[in-house]
Enzyme design. Structure first.
Site, mmCIF file in Angstrom:
data_model
loop_
_atom_site.group_PDB
_atom_site.id
_atom_site.type_symbol
_atom_site.label_atom_id
_atom_site.label_comp_id
_atom_site.label_asym_id
_atom_site.label_seq_id
_atom_site.Cartn_x
_atom_site.Cartn_y
_atom_site.Cartn_z
ATOM 1 N N THR A 58 0.850 -1.196 0.000
ATOM 2 C CA THR A 58 0.000 0.000 0.000
ATOM 3 C C THR A 58 0.879 1.236 0.000
ATOM 4 O OG1 THR A 58 -1.726 1.223 1.185
ATOM 5 C CG2 THR A 58 -0.185 -0.006 2.545
ATOM 6 N N HIS A 73 -14.836 -0.819 8.295
ATOM 7 C CA HIS A 73 -14.773 -1.733 7.154
ATOM 8 C C HIS A 73 -13.423 -2.456 7.131
ATOM 9 C CE1 HIS A 73 -13.239 2.196 6.438
ATOM 10 N NE2 HIS A 73 -12.762 1.944 5.247
ATOM 11 N N ASP A 128 -8.417 -2.888 -1.231
ATOM 12 C CA ASP A 128 -9.021 -1.860 -2.079
ATOM 13 C C ASP A 128 -10.333 -1.458 -1.415
ATOM 14 O OD1 ASP A 128 -8.892 -0.173 -4.341
ATOM 15 O OD2 ASP A 128 -10.420 -1.371 -5.325
ATOM 16 N N ASN A 185 -0.537 3.947 1.207
ATOM 17 C CA ASN A 185 -1.325 4.777 2.125
ATOM 18 C C ASN A 185 -0.891 4.511 3.576
ATOM 19 O OD1 ASN A 185 -3.432 5.567 3.892
ATOM 20 N ND2 ASN A 185 -4.913 5.527 2.232
ATOM 21 N N PRO A 186 -0.180 5.473 4.196
ATOM 22 C CA PRO A 186 0.328 5.257 5.558
ATOM 23 C C PRO A 186 -0.786 5.054 6.585
ATOM 24 C CG PRO A 186 1.034 7.425 4.692
ATOM 25 C CD PRO A 186 0.149 6.798 3.661
ATOM 26 N N GLY A 187 -1.961 5.626 6.330
ATOM 27 C CA GLY A 187 -3.092 5.455 7.252
ATOM 28 C C GLY A 187 -3.550 4.010 7.288
ATOM 29 N N TYR A 236 -11.728 10.130 3.524
ATOM 30 C CA TYR A 236 -13.063 10.640 3.831
ATOM 31 C C TYR A 236 -13.422 10.557 5.328
ATOM 32 C CZ TYR A 236 -13.648 10.077 -1.254
ATOM 33 O OH TYR A 236 -13.507 10.157 -2.626
ATOM 34 N N ASP A 237 -12.473 10.183 6.176
ATOM 35 C CA ASP A 237 -12.776 10.002 7.606
ATOM 36 C C ASP A 237 -13.454 11.209 8.273
ATOM 37 O OD1 ASP A 237 -12.006 7.380 7.781
ATOM 38 O OD2 ASP A 237 -10.011 7.785 8.588
ATOM 39 N N GLU A 292 -4.511 -0.716 -11.144
ATOM 40 C CA GLU A 292 -5.910 -0.999 -10.782
ATOM 41 C C GLU A 292 -6.732 -1.170 -12.043
ATOM 42 O OE1 GLU A 292 -7.882 1.220 -7.793
ATOM 43 O OE2 GLU A 292 -6.269 0.942 -6.337
HETATM 44 P P1 ITT Z 1 -3.460 1.984 -1.766
HETATM 45 O O1 ITT Z 1 -2.069 2.374 -2.048
HETATM 46 O O2 ITT Z 1 -3.586 0.935 -0.691
HETATM 47 O O3 ITT Z 1 -4.266 1.595 -3.003
HETATM 48 P P2 ITT Z 1 -5.295 4.252 -1.640
HETATM 49 O O4 ITT Z 1 -5.369 5.406 -0.691
HETATM 50 O O5 ITT Z 1 -5.156 4.538 -3.110
HETATM 51 O O6 ITT Z 1 -4.144 3.283 -1.125
HETATM 52 P P3 ITT Z 1 -7.907 2.914 -2.061
HETATM 53 O O7 ITT Z 1 -7.819 2.970 -3.546
HETATM 54 O O8 ITT Z 1 -8.288 1.631 -1.433
HETATM 55 O O9 ITT Z 1 -6.539 3.341 -1.361
HETATM 56 O O10 ITT Z 1 -8.890 4.001 -1.484
HETATM 57 C C1 ITT Z 1 -9.829 4.702 -2.247
HETATM 58 C C2 ITT Z 1 -10.110 6.042 -1.630
HETATM 59 O O11 ITT Z 1 -10.944 5.861 -0.493
HETATM 60 C C3 ITT Z 1 -8.875 6.830 -1.185
HETATM 61 O O12 ITT Z 1 -9.043 8.180 -1.526
HETATM 62 C C4 ITT Z 1 -8.875 6.664 0.316
HETATM 63 O O13 ITT Z 1 -8.377 7.827 0.940
HETATM 64 C C5 ITT Z 1 -10.355 6.471 0.623
HETATM 65 N N1 ITT Z 1 -10.476 5.570 1.773
HETATM 66 C C6 ITT Z 1 -10.158 4.238 1.789
HETATM 67 N N2 ITT Z 1 -10.293 3.762 3.039
HETATM 68 C C7 ITT Z 1 -10.685 4.795 3.812
HETATM 69 C C8 ITT Z 1 -10.942 4.936 5.184
HETATM 70 O O14 ITT Z 1 -10.795 3.935 6.034
HETATM 71 N N3 ITT Z 1 -11.305 6.143 5.631
HETATM 72 C C9 ITT Z 1 -11.432 7.189 4.786
HETATM 73 N N4 ITT Z 1 -11.186 7.151 3.492
HETATM 74 C C10 ITT Z 1 -10.803 5.955 2.987
#
Ligand code: ITT
Length: 182
Positions: free
Chosen positions: A7, A168, A65, A9-11, A142-143, A36
């Site tokens: 990933t 989720h 995802d 995404n650090p979160g 979107y948190d 993707e």
């Molecule tokens: P990867 O590198 O893991 O793909 P990403 O941020 O691109 O990271 P996704 O495609 O799964 O991840 O996420 C789609 C969008 O939904 C992205 O803008 C995220 O910030 C948002 N999102 C995913 N999970 C979330 C969560 O738990 N809370 C808030 N927003 C979330």
């Protein structure tokens, strides 16, 4: 046991590391991005991504995802959540929803694992609503605009542990952990 999590995404990394630390699995970031594919299903993105990453790395690894599905917009942005977040951010989504009622939405997380024995793919969801203004500074994406059902705080106002207990992603990776222990 150690598992890679691919990933950027650090979160997500923080949430999954914390979830798995409780069951003795160390999560390490794999810095590689899978392409993707264009599809309306999170699961197809994950299954395709797992195979693609396995071919390149041949190590046990996970991906996730996720997306936000807003009921009144017919589940948009859904699989386009990352694109919409980059283009509009939370502010843009709130603008689109000005005067819109009801405000039900759902987060979905499809989590997948692959090793030499094949794939395990599971999905976790959480229902809630989009509030009228951003609240909180934690989390990501979107948190700040999502309040889970029966809760008063947004995900951005919760600790990682609290979010994991009902989110989720917390649910999806909980299911994945159960399957890995079987
Ligand atoms: P990867 O590198 O893991 O793909 P990403 O941020 O691109 O990271 P996704 O495609 O799964 O991840 O996420 C789609 C969008 O939904 C992205 O803008 C995220 O910030 C948002 N999102 C995913 N999970 C979330 C969560 O738990 N809370 C808030 N927003 C979330």
């Amino acid at each position: 046991m150690k598992i890679y999590f691919a990933t950027g995404n650090p979160g997500k990394l923080k949430e999954v590391s914390e979830k798995f630390a409780g069951i003795g699995i160390e999560v390490m970031q794999l810095e590689d991005e899978y392409p993707e594919i264009q599809t309306s299903q999170l699961e197809e993105v994950v299954r395709w991504g797992l195979d693609w990453l396995w071919e390149r790395h041949k190590v046990p690894l996970m991906i996730d995802d996720s997306g936000l599905f807003i009921k009144v917009f017919d589940a948009f942005p859904g699989v386009y959540s990352a694109y919409v977040f980059k283009a509009l951010g939370c502010e843009g989504v709130l603008k689109l929803m000005e005067g819109v009622d009801p405000r039900q939405a759902e987060f979905r997380c499809c989590a997948g694992y692959i090793d030499g024995n094949g794939q395990v793919v599971v999905t976790g969801t959480v229902k809630g609503r989009i509030i009228h203004e951003m609240q909180g500074t934690g989390g990501f994406g979107y948190d700040p605009i999502f309040v889970p059902q029966d809760q008063k705080k947004t995900f951005a106002q919760m600790t990682v542990e609290e979010k994991n207990s009902m989110s989720h992603r917390g649910r999806a990776f909980g299911l994945l952990a159960d399957k890995l222990r079987e």
